[in-house]
Design an enzyme around this catalytic site. Sequence first.
Site, mmCIF file in Angstrom:
data_model
loop_
_atom_site.group_PDB
_atom_site.id
_atom_site.type_symbol
_atom_site.label_atom_id
_atom_site.label_comp_id
_atom_site.label_asym_id
_atom_site.label_seq_id
_atom_site.Cartn_x
_atom_site.Cartn_y
_atom_site.Cartn_z
ATOM 1 N N ASP A 104 -2.279 23.477 -69.801
ATOM 2 C CA ASP A 104 -2.235 24.517 -68.771
ATOM 3 C C ASP A 104 -1.115 25.492 -69.068
ATOM 4 O O ASP A 104 -0.184 25.192 -69.792
ATOM 5 C CB ASP A 104 -1.944 23.889 -67.404
ATOM 6 C CG ASP A 104 -3.163 23.248 -66.791
ATOM 7 O OD1 ASP A 104 -4.271 23.496 -67.291
ATOM 8 O OD2 ASP A 104 -2.994 22.504 -65.806
ATOM 9 N N LYS B 180 -4.382 28.007 -66.479
ATOM 10 C CA LYS B 180 -4.746 28.462 -65.141
ATOM 11 C C LYS B 180 -3.691 29.421 -64.657
ATOM 12 O O LYS B 180 -2.509 29.198 -64.830
ATOM 13 C CB LYS B 180 -4.760 27.272 -64.178
ATOM 14 C CG LYS B 180 -5.815 26.269 -64.473
ATOM 15 C CD LYS B 180 -5.780 25.214 -63.389
ATOM 16 C CE LYS B 180 -6.914 24.233 -63.566
ATOM 17 N NZ LYS B 180 -6.926 23.244 -62.490
ATOM 18 N N MET C 52 3.003 27.083 -54.843
ATOM 19 C CA MET C 52 1.947 28.103 -54.788
ATOM 20 C C MET C 52 2.043 28.892 -53.484
ATOM 21 O O MET C 52 1.020 29.245 -52.896
ATOM 22 C CB MET C 52 0.548 27.450 -54.902
ATOM 23 C CG MET C 52 0.340 26.701 -56.207
ATOM 24 S SD MET C 52 -1.252 25.856 -56.284
ATOM 25 C CE MET C 52 -0.912 24.369 -55.340
HETATM 26 N N1 SAH Z 1 1.572 19.609 -60.822
HETATM 27 C C1 SAH Z 1 2.607 20.620 -60.690
HETATM 28 C C2 SAH Z 1 2.294 21.636 -59.620
HETATM 29 C C3 SAH Z 1 1.017 22.433 -59.854
HETATM 30 S S1 SAH Z 1 0.790 23.707 -58.686
HETATM 31 C C4 SAH Z 1 3.963 19.940 -60.441
HETATM 32 O O1 SAH Z 1 4.015 18.751 -60.144
HETATM 33 O O2 SAH Z 1 4.985 20.630 -60.595
HETATM 34 C C5 SAH Z 1 1.594 25.060 -59.487
HETATM 35 C C6 SAH Z 1 2.824 25.467 -58.713
HETATM 36 O O3 SAH Z 1 3.936 24.659 -59.082
HETATM 37 C C7 SAH Z 1 3.309 26.882 -58.962
HETATM 38 O O4 SAH Z 1 2.568 27.824 -58.219
HETATM 39 C C8 SAH Z 1 4.735 26.796 -58.487
HETATM 40 O O5 SAH Z 1 4.806 26.767 -57.078
HETATM 41 C C9 SAH Z 1 5.118 25.408 -58.970
HETATM 42 N N2 SAH Z 1 5.782 25.432 -60.296
HETATM 43 C C10 SAH Z 1 5.444 24.699 -61.366
HETATM 44 N N3 SAH Z 1 6.323 24.888 -62.379
HETATM 45 C C11 SAH Z 1 7.245 25.763 -61.918
HETATM 46 C C12 SAH Z 1 8.420 26.348 -62.480
HETATM 47 N N4 SAH Z 1 8.812 26.071 -63.721
HETATM 48 N N5 SAH Z 1 9.149 27.199 -61.711
HETATM 49 C C13 SAH Z 1 8.768 27.478 -60.449
HETATM 50 N N6 SAH Z 1 7.663 26.961 -59.873
HETATM 51 C C14 SAH Z 1 6.916 26.106 -60.594
#
Ligand code: SAH
Length: 257
Positions: free
Chosen positions: A35, A57, A168
């Site tokens: 992803d 995505k 998100m």
């Molecule tokens: N499975 C992932 C989340 C997926 S949803 C987890 O556990 O982190 C995707 C969301 O995760 C993004 O829209 C944002 O809100 C957050 N996100 C993921 N990586 C990020 C990063 N490096 N910095 C800021 N937000 C992040």
Amino acid sequence: MTGHVWLVGGGPGREELLTLAAVAALRDADVVLYDRLAPHEGLARLAPHASLIDVGKRPGHHPVGQEGIEQLIVRHALTGARVVRLKGGDPYVFGRGGEEVIACRAAGIDVTVIPGVTSAISVPAAAGIPLTHRGISRLFTVVSGHAPLSPAELEHLAGLGGTIVVLMGIGTLPSLTQGLLRFGMSAAMPVAIIERGYSAAQRTTIADLGSILTEAATRGVSSPAVLVIGEVVRLAHDGDSEAISALASAASAGSGG
Ligand code: SAH
């Protein structure tokens, strides 16, 4: 011969935050489907024998839809390949990992799930914000802001106490802040938005619930970002002195109400 699928959490984007199990799965992989938010810059080195497939995505734009991704995983595994499905953060936190496991099992393919460091906890930490702190917060709630919350959900959240973490959540920030205020959360409640955690472009915006919307618009805050709502935001440290002083001046100006 049927292959095997490893559903791997890649952490918040920095290579050191991959687990040893994730590194081992990548090292042995024949195929990696990754992803956009998974750490992918070093993949050619981490997965030297694998074909790398970007199924990235991004909000409102999925080059390969969820069903297409599941078909790809299954198709590769059925050729006997060792397939790594690499996701950002933890695969079971808003990652649709459960759906991919179900799709594999339905096709008779075994899956090993390797958890990852979720952005929900690690990105606030990157801004020096602990989600719990003795005497300040003894619970945290992680919410998806992908779609607006219902009035019932907003009412529960506003009354829950502790720390609220929203993933998100940039697109639905207006309805979230208005909803929490409507259900009685104080306009002075501190809020942090941490964009692009663990990248060179990481940036923290701190304001209060009453002013965060204006502040976010002024600074052009964008995805990916993690929102933190709660008193723990006052503890933010390390590289965020500018953001903390913004909160202090908002409080002294009484803009929070
Ligand atoms: N499975 C992932 C989340 C997926 S949803 C987890 O556990 O982190 C995707 C969301 O995760 C993004 O829209 C944002 O809100 C957050 N996100 C993921 N990586 C990020 C990063 N490096 N910095 C800021 N937000 C992040």
